[in-house]
Each structure stands twice: as C-alpha cells, then as structure tokens.
Scaffold this motif. Structure first.
Motif, PDB file in Angstrom:
ATOM      1  N   LEU A  31      36.101  50.622   9.182  1.00 52.56           N
ATOM      2  CA  LEU A  31      35.529  51.708   8.387  1.00 52.56           C
ATOM      3  C   LEU A  31      34.055  51.933   8.693  1.00 52.56           C
ATOM      4  O   LEU A  31      33.515  53.004   8.383  1.00 52.56           O
ATOM      5  CB  LEU A  31      35.654  51.400   6.889  1.00 52.56           C
ATOM      6  CG  LEU A  31      37.035  51.158   6.287  1.00 52.56           C
ATOM      7  CD1 LEU A  31      36.882  50.853   4.803  1.00 52.56           C
ATOM      8  CD2 LEU A  31      37.948  52.345   6.498  1.00 52.56           C
ATOM      9  N   THR A  35      32.156  58.670   8.494  1.00 52.35           N
ATOM     10  CA  THR A  35      31.917  59.545   7.363  1.00 52.35           C
ATOM     11  C   THR A  35      33.051  59.422   6.350  1.00 52.35           C
ATOM     12  O   THR A  35      34.114  58.856   6.644  1.00 52.35           O
ATOM     13  CB  THR A  35      31.830  61.008   7.816  1.00 52.35           C
ATOM     14  OG1 THR A  35      33.123  61.405   8.323  1.00 52.35           O
ATOM     15  CG2 THR A  35      30.783  61.197   8.906  1.00 52.35           C
ATOM     16  N   GLU A  36      32.820  59.987   5.154  1.00 49.95           N
ATOM     17  CA  GLU A  36      33.875  60.006   4.143  1.00 49.95           C
ATOM     18  C   GLU A  36      35.111  60.723   4.664  1.00 49.95           C
ATOM     19  O   GLU A  36      36.246  60.324   4.375  1.00 49.95           O
ATOM     20  CB  GLU A  36      33.373  60.682   2.864  1.00 49.95           C
ATOM     21  CG  GLU A  36      32.450  59.816   2.032  1.00 49.95           C
ATOM     22  CD  GLU A  36      33.134  58.564   1.502  1.00 49.95           C
ATOM     23  OE1 GLU A  36      34.335  58.625   1.172  1.00 49.95           O
ATOM     24  OE2 GLU A  36      32.458  57.518   1.439  1.00 49.95           O
ATOM     25  N   TYR A  37      34.899  61.777   5.421  1.00 50.10           N
ATOM     26  CA  TYR A  37      36.041  62.503   5.979  1.00 50.10           C
ATOM     27  C   TYR A  37      36.806  61.630   6.957  1.00 50.10           C
ATOM     28  O   TYR A  37      38.047  61.532   6.888  1.00 50.10           O
ATOM     29  CB  TYR A  37      35.563  63.783   6.664  1.00 50.10           C
ATOM     30  CG  TYR A  37      36.643  64.483   7.465  1.00 50.10           C
ATOM     31  CD1 TYR A  37      37.708  65.123   6.813  1.00 50.10           C
ATOM     32  CD2 TYR A  37      36.614  64.499   8.851  1.00 50.10           C
ATOM     33  CE1 TYR A  37      38.710  65.753   7.539  1.00 50.10           C
ATOM     34  CE2 TYR A  37      37.608  65.132   9.579  1.00 50.10           C
ATOM     35  CZ  TYR A  37      38.655  65.755   8.923  1.00 50.10           C
ATOM     36  OH  TYR A  37      39.649  66.375   9.645  1.00 50.10           O
ATOM     37  N   ASP A  38      36.081  61.006   7.868  1.00 47.09           N
ATOM     38  CA  ASP A  38      36.761  60.255   8.923  1.00 47.09           C
ATOM     39  C   ASP A  38      37.525  59.042   8.395  1.00 47.09           C
ATOM     40  O   ASP A  38      38.569  58.688   8.948  1.00 47.09           O
ATOM     41  CB  ASP A  38      35.763  59.825   9.998  1.00 47.09           C
ATOM     42  CG  ASP A  38      35.399  60.977  10.925  1.00 47.09           C
ATOM     43  OD1 ASP A  38      36.184  61.938  11.023  1.00 47.09           O
ATOM     44  OD2 ASP A  38      34.322  60.911  11.552  1.00 47.09           O
ATOM     45  N   VAL A  39      37.032  58.378   7.346  1.00 43.08           N
ATOM     46  CA  VAL A  39      37.784  57.215   6.843  1.00 43.08           C
ATOM     47  C   VAL A  39      39.065  57.648   6.141  1.00 43.08           C
ATOM     48  O   VAL A  39      39.965  56.830   5.934  1.00 43.08           O
ATOM     49  CB  VAL A  39      36.958  56.334   5.886  1.00 43.08           C
ATOM     50  CG1 VAL A  39      35.774  55.719   6.607  1.00 43.08           C
ATOM     51  CG2 VAL A  39      36.537  57.069   4.631  1.00 43.08           C
ATOM     52  N   ARG A  40      39.155  58.937   5.794  1.00 34.71           N
ATOM     53  CA  ARG A  40      40.299  59.430   5.030  1.00 34.71           C
ATOM     54  C   ARG A  40      41.267  60.293   5.832  1.00 34.71           C
ATOM     55  O   ARG A  40      42.416  60.457   5.432  1.00 34.71           O
ATOM     56  CB  ARG A  40      39.802  60.288   3.856  1.00 34.71           C
ATOM     57  CG  ARG A  40      38.945  59.556   2.877  1.00 34.71           C
ATOM     58  CD  ARG A  40      38.138  60.538   2.018  1.00 34.71           C
ATOM     59  NE  ARG A  40      37.254  59.832   1.121  1.00 34.71           N
ATOM     60  CZ  ARG A  40      37.606  59.372  -0.065  1.00 34.71           C
ATOM     61  NH1 ARG A  40      38.826  59.577  -0.522  1.00 34.71           N
ATOM     62  NH2 ARG A  40      36.755  58.715  -0.812  1.00 34.71           N
ATOM     63  N   LEU A  51      41.229  54.481   5.246  1.00 33.81           N
ATOM     64  CA  LEU A  51      40.983  54.050   3.870  1.00 33.81           C
ATOM     65  C   LEU A  51      42.289  53.820   3.118  1.00 33.81           C
ATOM     66  O   LEU A  51      42.382  52.938   2.269  1.00 33.81           O
ATOM     67  CB  LEU A  51      40.117  55.082   3.148  1.00 33.81           C
ATOM     68  CG  LEU A  51      39.436  54.606   1.855  1.00 33.81           C
ATOM     69  CD1 LEU A  51      38.544  53.388   2.109  1.00 33.81           C
ATOM     70  CD2 LEU A  51      38.631  55.730   1.233  1.00 33.81           C
ATOM     71  N   ALA A  94      40.171  62.356  -3.388  1.00 37.73           N
ATOM     72  CA  ALA A  94      38.753  62.688  -3.295  1.00 37.73           C
ATOM     73  C   ALA A  94      37.947  61.986  -4.377  1.00 37.73           C
ATOM     74  O   ALA A  94      36.743  61.723  -4.202  1.00 37.73           O
ATOM     75  CB  ALA A  94      38.567  64.201  -3.391  1.00 37.73           C
ATOM     76  N   GLU A  96      38.587  58.926  -5.498  1.00 39.84           N
ATOM     77  CA  GLU A  96      38.580  57.483  -5.234  1.00 39.84           C
ATOM     78  C   GLU A  96      37.606  57.212  -4.088  1.00 39.84           C
ATOM     79  O   GLU A  96      37.939  57.406  -2.919  1.00 39.84           O
ATOM     80  CB  GLU A  96      39.987  56.992  -4.900  1.00 39.84           C
ATOM     81  CG  GLU A  96      40.940  57.077  -6.087  1.00 39.84           C
ATOM     82  CD  GLU A  96      42.394  56.862  -5.708  1.00 39.84           C
ATOM     83  OE1 GLU A  96      43.196  56.630  -6.629  1.00 39.84           O
ATOM     84  OE2 GLU A  96      42.738  56.937  -4.507  1.00 39.84           O
ATOM     85  N   SER A  97      36.421  56.798  -4.412  1.00 45.79           N
ATOM     86  CA  SER A  97      35.383  56.635  -3.402  1.00 45.79           C
ATOM     87  C   SER A  97      35.695  55.478  -2.457  1.00 45.79           C
ATOM     88  O   SER A  97      36.483  54.587  -2.782  1.00 45.79           O
ATOM     89  CB  SER A  97      34.030  56.384  -4.070  1.00 45.79           C
ATOM     90  OG  SER A  97      34.016  55.111  -4.688  1.00 45.79           O
ATOM     91  N   ARG A  98      35.042  55.503  -1.331  1.00 46.39           N
ATOM     92  CA  ARG A  98      35.165  54.379  -0.401  1.00 46.39           C
ATOM     93  C   ARG A  98      34.724  53.083  -1.087  1.00 46.39           C
ATOM     94  O   ARG A  98      35.367  52.048  -0.940  1.00 46.39           O
ATOM     95  CB  ARG A  98      34.320  54.630   0.840  1.00 46.39           C
ATOM     96  CG  ARG A  98      34.414  53.523   1.862  1.00 46.39           C
ATOM     97  CD  ARG A  98      33.368  53.556   2.967  1.00 46.39           C
ATOM     98  NE  ARG A  98      32.920  54.871   3.338  1.00 46.39           N
ATOM     99  CZ  ARG A  98      32.572  55.225   4.574  1.00 46.39           C
ATOM    100  NH1 ARG A  98      32.673  54.359   5.553  1.00 46.39           N
ATOM    101  NH2 ARG A  98      32.137  56.425   4.839  1.00 46.39           N
TER     102      ARG A  98
END
Length: 204
Positions: A31, A35-40, A51, A94, A96-98
């Motif tokens: 991870l 970015t937030e996008y890429d982990v999801r 994630l 969206a 549920e944060s990393r």
C-alpha cells in the motif's frame, strides 16, 4: 509478537508466527506510496484491489484466530454479518479510510497473536460458519489456514502493485528478483513471449 522478526527461530509456534507476520507485512508494504484511489481501484474483472485484500485478511484473522477459539475481539465487522452484501469484505467503501482498514488489520494481528500465545497449538475450537459436525479445528490447523490465506493474498498484492506502477519484490529488504536492471527484464520477457509463441505454433 511484532513485525521485527528476522527469521524463523525453530519452534513450531515461532515458525508459524514468523510466516504469518511476513505475509501481514507484505500486504501492508504494497500500500505504501499509493494514493487513496490506487489502493482501492479494481484491477481484475472480479474487482481485486489492494485495500480490499487487507480488509478481508483482517476478518479472516479475527474469525479463525478469535471467534473460533471463544476469544471474540469485539470489533464490529458489519460486512460479514448475516444479510450483508456478497463480497463486502473485499473492498473498502469511500467512508472506510485507509487508516481505518490498516488499523483494523493491526488490531487483528494483536488479537490473533494473543490467541496463539495463550493457547496450546493442539487446542480445539469450532469455526462458527462451518457446518455442524464438521466445524472442529485445532489452533495449529487454524494458524496454517490463515497463513495460507494471507500468503495467497500477498501474492495477489504483488501482481496488482506491479501492474499499477511496476513496483515489485517479496518484502522491503529482499526483492527476491533475479535482476534490478529493467533492460534485463525486458529481454527476459521477450524471450518468454517468443517461447510461448513457438509452443503455440508447434501445437497448431
């Protein structure tokens, strides 16, 4: 137990914990730097994402190495409740944060390790979601099962991350790769492509 173990130390319990932790560390390492996008983002037709793999692994540990041995964690896992949507443990919403997912996974580690430390490996538990009469399992078996699941998903994470940005390696300190030269890998891949085409031509 912590992620600082450098190598297996010999006893069955210590060896199990080493390989369990190595898979945990690998999943989280994949991870890093994204970015937030890429982990999801889903990178396969069935939606596999980084994630989501971590979220799934947390539930597996809490179930097999907690509930199964009468040691519930108290962590709410609504995506695994009766009536929850299918595959809800395999992706993060969206909301549920990393940090939430990673924190849950780390708490799952601690709870699972406490179970492994507290009970003999031959302790028998019952898996709540297995059929009656076929739900009995030893702690040793449950730990091996969780290691297999985590290592399998660590392999998924390896491939997802490589497809995403080319980052590869088994862990932070040991890539386990034949070369670190991109030109070598380009030549190697071309050789494999030629071999595949030659085999297809012979088969045809």
């Amino acid at each position: 137990m912590t992620a600082s173990r450098a190598e297996p130390t010999g006893t069955a319990r210590q060896d199990l914990l080493f390989y369990l932790q190595s898979a945990r560390d690998a999943l989280l390492w994949k991870l890093e730097g994204l970015t937030e996008y890429d982990v999801r983002r889903p990178l396969t037709p069935t939606g596999t994402n980084l994630l989501g793999l971590v979220k799934h692994a947390a539930g597996v540990e809490l179930g097999y190495l907690g509930d199964t041995f009468g040691r519930p964690s108290g962590e709410p896992l609504p995506w695994l409740a009766d009536g929850a949507e299918p595959n809800g443990d395999m992706w993060a919403t969206a909301d549920e944060s990393r940090a939430f997912v990673v924190g849950l996974y780390r708490r799952a580690w601690a709870h699972a390790d406490a179970t492994i430390d507290a009970l003999p490996l031959e302790t028998t538990g019952r898996v709540p979601w297995w059929p009656d009469g076929k739900d009995e399992v030893t702690l040793h078996h449950a730990v091996v099962r969780v290691i297999a699941d985590n290592q399998r998903h660590a392999g998924h994470a390896d491939i997802l991350r490589e497809l995403m940005d080319g980052t590869v390696g088994m862990n932070r300190s040991n890539t386990a790769l034949a070369s670190d030269d991109p030109a070598w890998w380009e030549s190697y891949r071309s050789r494999l492509e030629r071999a595949a085409r030659e085999a297809a031509d012979r088969d045809g």
